[in-house]
Scaffold this active site. Structure first.
Site, PDB file in Angstrom:
ATOM      1  N   SER A 132       0.826  -1.209   0.000  1.00  0.00           N
ATOM      2  CA  SER A 132       0.000   0.000   0.000  1.00  0.00           C
ATOM      3  C   SER A 132       0.863   1.262   0.000  1.00  0.00           C
ATOM      4  O   SER A 132       0.500   2.282  -0.582  1.00  0.00           O
ATOM      5  CB  SER A 132      -0.923   0.001   1.226  1.00  0.00           C
ATOM      6  OG  SER A 132      -1.851  -1.069   1.154  1.00  0.00           O
ATOM      7  N   GLU A 242      -5.133   2.629 -14.428  1.00  0.00           N
ATOM      8  CA  GLU A 242      -5.321   1.210 -14.145  1.00  0.00           C
ATOM      9  C   GLU A 242      -6.617   0.958 -13.386  1.00  0.00           C
ATOM     10  O   GLU A 242      -7.390   0.039 -13.710  1.00  0.00           O
ATOM     11  CB  GLU A 242      -4.131   0.689 -13.337  1.00  0.00           C
ATOM     12  CG  GLU A 242      -4.291  -0.720 -12.791  1.00  0.00           C
ATOM     13  CD  GLU A 242      -3.190  -1.091 -11.813  1.00  0.00           C
ATOM     14  OE1 GLU A 242      -3.355  -2.120 -11.120  1.00  0.00           O
ATOM     15  OE2 GLU A 242      -2.181  -0.366 -11.718  1.00  0.00           O
ATOM     16  N   ARG A 243      -6.874   1.759 -12.357  1.00  0.00           N
ATOM     17  CA  ARG A 243      -8.086   1.557 -11.560  1.00  0.00           C
ATOM     18  C   ARG A 243      -9.342   1.743 -12.402  1.00  0.00           C
ATOM     19  O   ARG A 243     -10.292   0.960 -12.291  1.00  0.00           O
ATOM     20  CB  ARG A 243      -8.092   2.524 -10.374  1.00  0.00           C
ATOM     21  CG  ARG A 243      -7.072   2.180  -9.306  1.00  0.00           C
ATOM     22  CD  ARG A 243      -6.990   3.253  -8.243  1.00  0.00           C
ATOM     23  NE  ARG A 243      -5.979   2.920  -7.249  1.00  0.00           N
ATOM     24  CZ  ARG A 243      -5.063   3.768  -6.787  1.00  0.00           C
ATOM     25  NH1 ARG A 243      -5.041   5.033  -7.214  1.00  0.00           N
ATOM     26  NH2 ARG A 243      -4.176   3.376  -5.901  1.00  0.00           N
ATOM     27  N   ARG A 268     -35.972 -22.838 -11.852  1.00  0.00           N
ATOM     28  CA  ARG A 268     -35.953 -23.661 -10.644  1.00  0.00           C
ATOM     29  C   ARG A 268     -37.322 -23.669  -9.956  1.00  0.00           C
ATOM     30  O   ARG A 268     -37.863 -22.612  -9.643  1.00  0.00           O
ATOM     31  CB  ARG A 268     -34.881 -23.139  -9.682  1.00  0.00           C
ATOM     32  CG  ARG A 268     -34.813 -23.848  -8.341  1.00  0.00           C
ATOM     33  CD  ARG A 268     -34.402 -25.287  -8.467  1.00  0.00           C
ATOM     34  NE  ARG A 268     -34.082 -25.849  -7.161  1.00  0.00           N
ATOM     35  CZ  ARG A 268     -33.947 -27.152  -6.929  1.00  0.00           C
ATOM     36  NH1 ARG A 268     -34.105 -28.024  -7.919  1.00  0.00           N
ATOM     37  NH2 ARG A 268     -33.628 -27.587  -5.729  1.00  0.00           N
ATOM     38  N   THR A 365      -5.508  -1.246  -2.043  1.00  0.00           N
ATOM     39  CA  THR A 365      -6.639  -1.882  -1.373  1.00  0.00           C
ATOM     40  C   THR A 365      -7.824  -0.924  -1.284  1.00  0.00           C
ATOM     41  O   THR A 365      -7.700   0.281  -1.475  1.00  0.00           O
ATOM     42  CB  THR A 365      -6.253  -2.305   0.053  1.00  0.00           C
ATOM     43  OG1 THR A 365      -5.921  -1.120   0.803  1.00  0.00           O
ATOM     44  CG2 THR A 365      -5.064  -3.246   0.053  1.00  0.00           C
ATOM     45  N   SER A 366      -8.991  -1.490  -0.970  1.00  0.00           N
ATOM     46  CA  SER A 366     -10.176  -0.642  -0.796  1.00  0.00           C
ATOM     47  C   SER A 366      -9.931   0.435   0.252  1.00  0.00           C
ATOM     48  O   SER A 366     -10.421   1.568   0.116  1.00  0.00           O
ATOM     49  CB  SER A 366     -11.377  -1.504  -0.382  1.00  0.00           C
ATOM     50  OG  SER A 366     -11.820  -2.309  -1.455  1.00  0.00           O
ATOM     51  N   GLU A 367      -9.184   0.088   1.282  1.00  0.00           N
ATOM     52  CA  GLU A 367      -8.915   1.064   2.343  1.00  0.00           C
ATOM     53  C   GLU A 367      -8.074   2.232   1.816  1.00  0.00           C
ATOM     54  O   GLU A 367      -8.369   3.407   2.089  1.00  0.00           O
ATOM     55  CB  GLU A 367      -8.198   0.375   3.509  1.00  0.00           C
ATOM     56  CG  GLU A 367      -9.052  -0.620   4.280  1.00  0.00           C
ATOM     57  CD  GLU A 367      -9.197  -1.967   3.601  1.00  0.00           C
ATOM     58  OE1 GLU A 367      -9.997  -2.793   4.070  1.00  0.00           O
ATOM     59  OE2 GLU A 367      -8.517  -2.204   2.577  1.00  0.00           O
TER      60      GLU A 367
END
Length: 386
Positions: A132, A242-243, A268, A365-367
Site C-alpha cells: 500500500s 489502471e483503476r 428452478r 486496497t479498498s482502504e
C-alpha cells in the site's frame, strides 16, 4: 449522466464477446483448476487486435481510448476474470504505460510485438515491504556510465513469471524519497533477473503471479522510461488509469452472476412454482441488478475523468472500490440463490466469487482507495457539481 459507447466500441466489444465464447469459455474452468495460463489463446487474442487497443496505429494498435479497453475487459471477465486480469496487466499496466511515457524509439522497439501478443508485458512495482505504501520501495538502480544496475525484489507481480517485457520501478536517488524513483524497461533473459517463485492464489488462477529477484541486472540508459527520478509521476498516473480500466472486470463478474441468477430463478421450481416468484429471491435479483448498474455508472464516469485529466485520482479510486466490493457481494448472492448447486464447481459461480475478492486488494486496497477519495474531497477546490 448518460453514457453511450460509440458504435466502434460496441462493435469491438461484440467481436471480443464472440472470441471469448468460442475460444476462452471452453478452457476457463481448466485454467482455474490447473492454474495454467493459455499462452496460445493469448497470442491469438493479440493477433485479433484486442491487446493493442489504446496503441496508436503506427505502432501496431487500434488507436482507441480507455472505454474500448474497458469494454473488452468486461467481455473477457464475463467468462474468465483471470484471463482479463492478465490481459489488463499486459495491455494497460505495461503497454499503455509504454505508449504514454516511452520515447519513439522505445515504442517502436517494444510496442508492435506487445500489441500483437508476440511478447507478454507486466509491471513490477509492489515489493515485500512496499505494498500500500508503494513509494517506499527498496529496489535500487545505480548508474554506471551507459547502464543502470538493478538490485532488489518484487512481489505479487501479475504476469511476472511469463513476462517478456517488464516495467520496473526502482530508487535512483534514495535521498529524495518518492521523488527519487525511476522506471525501466527490463527484458526477460537479462542476466540477474529471475522468477523467485510463482505464487499459488485463492482466485484469479490461470493468471500467473510471481516474485521477481534482481541481482546486478544491467539495463541500458536508453531503456529508462521517462526522465530519471520521474517515476513517481509515472506510477501515480498509471495507477489512476489502471483503476478506471480494471474496474470493468467486476462489471463482467456481476453481469454473468446476474444473467445466471435470473435464468435459474425462472427455471428452478420449489413448492410448486418458480423460485423467481418468491419475494426474497426477487429482492436478491433487484439488488444484484442495482449493484451492476450503479457500478457501471461509476466506472464509465471514471473512464471519462481519466481521459480528460489523469491527475484526478478520486473518480477511478471510487469506481474500483465500489465495483470490486459489489462484485464480491453479487457473486456470493448468486451462490446463495443457486443453493447447493451454486457451491459446486460444476458452475462457475464459486470461481467468480474467489476471483472477485482480489479486486478489493489489487491496485491499492479498498482502504487505500477510500483515503484517496477522502483526500480529494477535502481539497480546497472540491465541489460536488460533477
Amino acid at each position: 449522466m448518460e453514457f453511450t459507447l460509440p458504435a466502434e466500441v460496441r462493435d469491438l466489444a461484440e467481436a471480443a464477446r464472440k472470441f471469448v465464447r468460442k475460444h476462452l469459455e471452453p478452457v476457463a474452468d481448466r485454467m482455474d483448476r490447473d492454474d495454467r495460463f493459455p499462452l496460445e489463446l493469448f497470442r491469438r487474442f493479440g493477433e485479433d487486435g484486442f491487446l493493442g487497443v489504446t496503441v496508436p496505429e503506427e505502432f501496431g494498435g487500434l488507436g482507441l481510448d480507455y472505454f474500448a479497453q474497458a469494454a473488452i475487459l468486461e467481455e473477457v471477465a464475463r467468462v474468465s476474470p483471470a484471463f482479463a486480469l492478465s490481459v489488463g496487466a499486459h495491455s494497460n499496466l505495461c503497454l499503455d504505460n509504454l505508449m504514454r511515457n516511452g520515447s519513439d524509439e522505445q515504442r517502436r522497439r517494444f510496442g508492435p510485438a506487445l500489441a500483437r501478443g508476440e511478447k507478454i508485458g507486466a509491471l513490477a512495482l509492489t515489493e515485500p515491504g512496499a505494498g500500500s505504501d508503494a513509494m517506499s520501495l527498496r529496489t535500487r538502480a545505480e548508474r554506471h556510465g551507459p547502464h543502470y544496475r538493478l538490485h532488489g525484489s518484487k512481489q505479487f507481480i501479475t504476469n511476472g513469471p511469463i513476462a517478456d517485457v517488464l516495467i520496473v520501478y526502482a530508487k535512483t536517488d534514495p535521498a529524495k524519497g518518492a521523488h527519487g524513483i525511476s522506471a525501466f524497461l527490463v527484458e526477460r533473459g537479462t542476466p540477474g533477473l529471475t522468477v523467485a517463485r510463482q505464487l499459488d492464489k485463492m482466485g484469479m488462477r490461470g493468471s500467473p503471479t510471481g516474485e521477481l529477484a534482481f541481482e546486478n541486472v544491467e539495463v541500458p540508459v536508453e531503456q529508462r522510461l521517462g526522465e530519471e527520478n520521474d517515476g513517481a509521476r509515472i506510477v501515480m498516473s498509471g495507477l489512476n488509469i489502471e483503476r478506471a480500466v480494471l474496474a470493468a472486470i467486476p462489471l463482467g463478474i456481476m453481469a454473468t452472476c446476474l444473467d445466471r441468477s435470473v435464468a435459474y430463478a425462472r427455471e428452478r421450481q420449489q413448492f410448486g412454482r418458480p423460485i423467481g416468484q418468491f419475494e426474497l429471491i426477487q429482492e436478491k435479483l433487484a439488488e444484484m441488478y442495482t449493484a451492476l448498474e450503479a457500478s457501471r455508472g461509476l466506472v464509465y464516469r471514471s473512464l471519462a475523468a481519466v481521459k480528460n485529466d489523469s491527475r484526478r485520482l478520486g473518480p477511478s479510486a471510487a469506481a474500483l472500490t465500489f465495483a470490486s466490493e459489489a462484485s464480491t457481494r453479487v457473486a456470493l448472492e448468486a451462490i446463495q440463490l443457486h443453493g447447493g448447486y451454486g457451491y459446486m464447481r460444476d458452475l462457475p459461480l464459486e470461481r467468480l466469487a474467489r476471483d472477485a475478492k482480489l479486486l478489493e486488494i489489487g491496485a491499492g486496497t479498498s482502504e487505500i482507495r477510500r483515503l484517496i477519495v477522502a483526500r480529494e474531497l477535502l481539497r480546497a477546490d472540491f465541489h460536488s457539481g460533477g
